[in-house]
Motif scaffolding. Structure first.
Motif, mmCIF file in Angstrom:
data_model
loop_
_atom_site.group_PDB
_atom_site.id
_atom_site.type_symbol
_atom_site.label_atom_id
_atom_site.label_comp_id
_atom_site.label_asym_id
_atom_site.label_seq_id
_atom_site.Cartn_x
_atom_site.Cartn_y
_atom_site.Cartn_z
ATOM 1 N N TYR A 144 47.065 67.700 48.255
ATOM 2 C CA TYR A 144 46.959 66.511 49.095
ATOM 3 C C TYR A 144 45.518 66.218 49.538
ATOM 4 N N LEU A 148 43.112 63.594 47.666
ATOM 5 C CA LEU A 148 42.760 62.387 48.409
ATOM 6 C C LEU A 148 41.242 62.242 48.511
ATOM 7 N N GLN A 188 51.756 59.949 44.948
ATOM 8 C CA GLN A 188 51.390 59.044 46.042
ATOM 9 C C GLN A 188 49.920 58.642 45.953
ATOM 10 N N ILE A 189 49.063 59.635 45.723
ATOM 11 C CA ILE A 189 47.627 59.371 45.691
ATOM 12 C C ILE A 189 47.251 58.617 44.427
ATOM 13 N N CYS A 380 53.200 53.916 49.758
ATOM 14 C CA CYS A 380 52.799 55.298 49.451
ATOM 15 C C CYS A 380 53.823 56.287 49.994
ATOM 16 N N VAL A 400 48.931 60.479 53.365
ATOM 17 C CA VAL A 400 48.156 59.376 52.792
ATOM 18 C C VAL A 400 48.324 58.122 53.647
ATOM 19 N N TRP A 403 46.179 58.203 56.804
ATOM 20 C CA TRP A 403 44.753 57.939 56.605
ATOM 21 C C TRP A 403 44.480 56.463 56.303
#
Length: 451
Positions: A144, A148, A188-189, A380, A400, A403
């Motif tokens: 993660y 990211l 997700q990223i 996301c 995510v 942020w």
């Protein structure tokens, strides 16, 4: 000039040392960390990658970093992860600065420092479990936080091409490895990074500006790698195993049942995990004057007050009916509309309205780009709700989204018109940061002590 650069590095050095001190207390967990440690001791690198790709996951970027990390050992991770945790808020701030060059000075100023500290506070405004699983857990941090950071480096290096049309071949070429690692680590990223390229190209086309062919090439390469990740043979085997282990009823859910549990957990995450981020978005809109008429002002104030009630232990409008689920334990009874109490339904309706209102405020405050970014933040997180690990994945899947919300808040703060109002906002943000940590103090200490 040299002195100014050194002053800029002081906050980064403080964050690095604080993070490193925390990570010196962290060891491999008994679960996934022990498994990966065993794998690297018994398998060659290529054998490991092949095994994982064919039987478990297509996340070849993250798996490569995992193999290297566990091969080099815990002290390598402690230093590297402290660096990544330092880089994450720094990159969010630098991307904000690149988009808003008039809002921060060329030399370090008190205004710059406040904005940077607000960015760093993103860690402390999260649920401690979210931060712990995505940045402090050895396995979770690689997938993660490191991924990211790579995505943000890719964005930072290519952003000028979208903002000013100035094309730097060197920067674009340098961004590709970071982008490849990001899209091949966590879905997700990967989605977030591809949404950035798609959004940049679309917005430039709408403004009838030329987009460099290199950006088309890079985005195509990243999309192709993302497709390879999604179509890996191991994915179907993993999903079958996870369905059996965590959510046997997943494959039998009707469309309506699936929509319900998806909406339920999404809204619950906003009410519990994202409550302070949402409140700060509403407060920033109020202080900036984006909420100009009385009904909008009253609505923003009401949503803010209700969102923060859980900090005082008042949780009825934050309870969607899934608070009994422990991510580490397979639930025997899964949530359904029939099980939801009238108060649970009211809480869901309330937070659906709060989310829609947030989108409305962001659109008024930051325009179409801000609204699009907020939708990407939701997506996301929402993409995880089509996985049988919807409950087992836990809070790290909010990372995510959190942020992105921090970045939205930074852009809102830059539009607050007076220094006095900005000071009010920063004061409120500091108070909420302290309250969030105080209310989670026992859990935080337990985590640091390894419990």
């Amino acid at each position: 000039m040299c002195l100014a650069k050194c002053k800029k590095l002081i906050p980064l050095g403080v964050i690095f040392l604080a993070a490193f001190a925390v990570f010196c207390k962290i060891h491999y967990s008994d679960g996934d960390d022990a498994f990966f440690d065993s794998c690297v001791k018994s398998m060659s690198f290529l054998e490991y990658l092949k095994e994982r790709y064919l039987t478990w996951t297509g996340r070849i970027g993250g798996e490569t970093a995992i193999y290297v990390t566990f091969t080099l050992g815990i002290w390598f991770w402690r230093v590297a992860n402290a660096f990544m945790v330092t880089m994450l808020p720094a990159l969010v701030f630098l991307i904000f600065k690149k988009i808003n060059p008039g809002d921060v000075g060329a030399k370090p100023t008190w205004s710059d420092l406040r904005l940077f500290l607000l960015t760093c506070a993103g860690f402390l405004l999260m649920d401690v479990v979210t931060f712990g699983h995505a940045a402090v857990w050895v396995n979770g941090s690689v997938f993660y936080t490191w991924a990211l950071v790579s995505a943000l480096l890719c964005i930072y290096l290519t952003l000028d091409c979208f903002i000013s049309g100035v094309v730097s071949t060197k920067k674009i070429l340098a961004s590709i490895p970071f982008g490849l690692f990001a899209v091949s680590s966590i879905e997700q990223i990967g989605f977030f990074l591809l949404a950035y390229f798609a959004g940049g190209i679309i917005f430039n086309k709408l403004q009838k500006r030329t987009v460099s062919s290199l950006l088309y090439v890079e985005s195509s390469v990243l999309l192709a790698v993302f497709a390879i990740v999604l179509t890996a043979p191991g994915n179907s085997l993993r999903i079958a195993a996870e369905t059996e282990t965590w959510f046997p009823a997943f494959k039998e859910l009707s469309v309506g049942e699936h929509a319900f549990i998806s909406a339920q957990w999404l809204l619950s995450s906003f009410a519990n995990e994202g409550k302070i981020f949402f409140a700060l978005i509403w407060i920033a809109a109020l202080l900036s004057g984006a909420a100009k008429n009385k009904p909008v002002i009253v609505t923003a104030a009401l949503f803010s007050a209700v969102a923060l009630l859980p900090l005082a232990g008042i949780t009825p409008l934050a309870d969607m009916g899934i608070n009994y689920i422990d991510p580490a334990v397979r639930p025997e009874v899964f949530p359904s509309l029939a099980q939801a109490t009238p108060m649970n339904i009211l809480a869901m309706i309330w937070w659906f309205a709060a989310t829609a209102f947030t989108l409305f405020l962001i659109q008024k405050h930051l325009g179409a780009k801000g609204a699009t970014l907020f939708i990407v933040a939701i997506l996301c997180e929402a993409m995880m709700f089509f996985s049988p690990t919807i409950y087992a994945s836990g809070e790290r899947v909010f990372y995510v989204t959190d942020w992105i919300l921090v970045f939205i808040i930074l852009n809102q703060v830059s539009k607050i018109p007076s220094e006095k109002r900005k000071l009010i906002f920063f004061s409120l943000a500091l108070i909420l940061t302290i309250l969030n940590e105080v209310t989670q103090a026992s859990e935080l200490l337990a985590k640091l002590n390894g419990n």
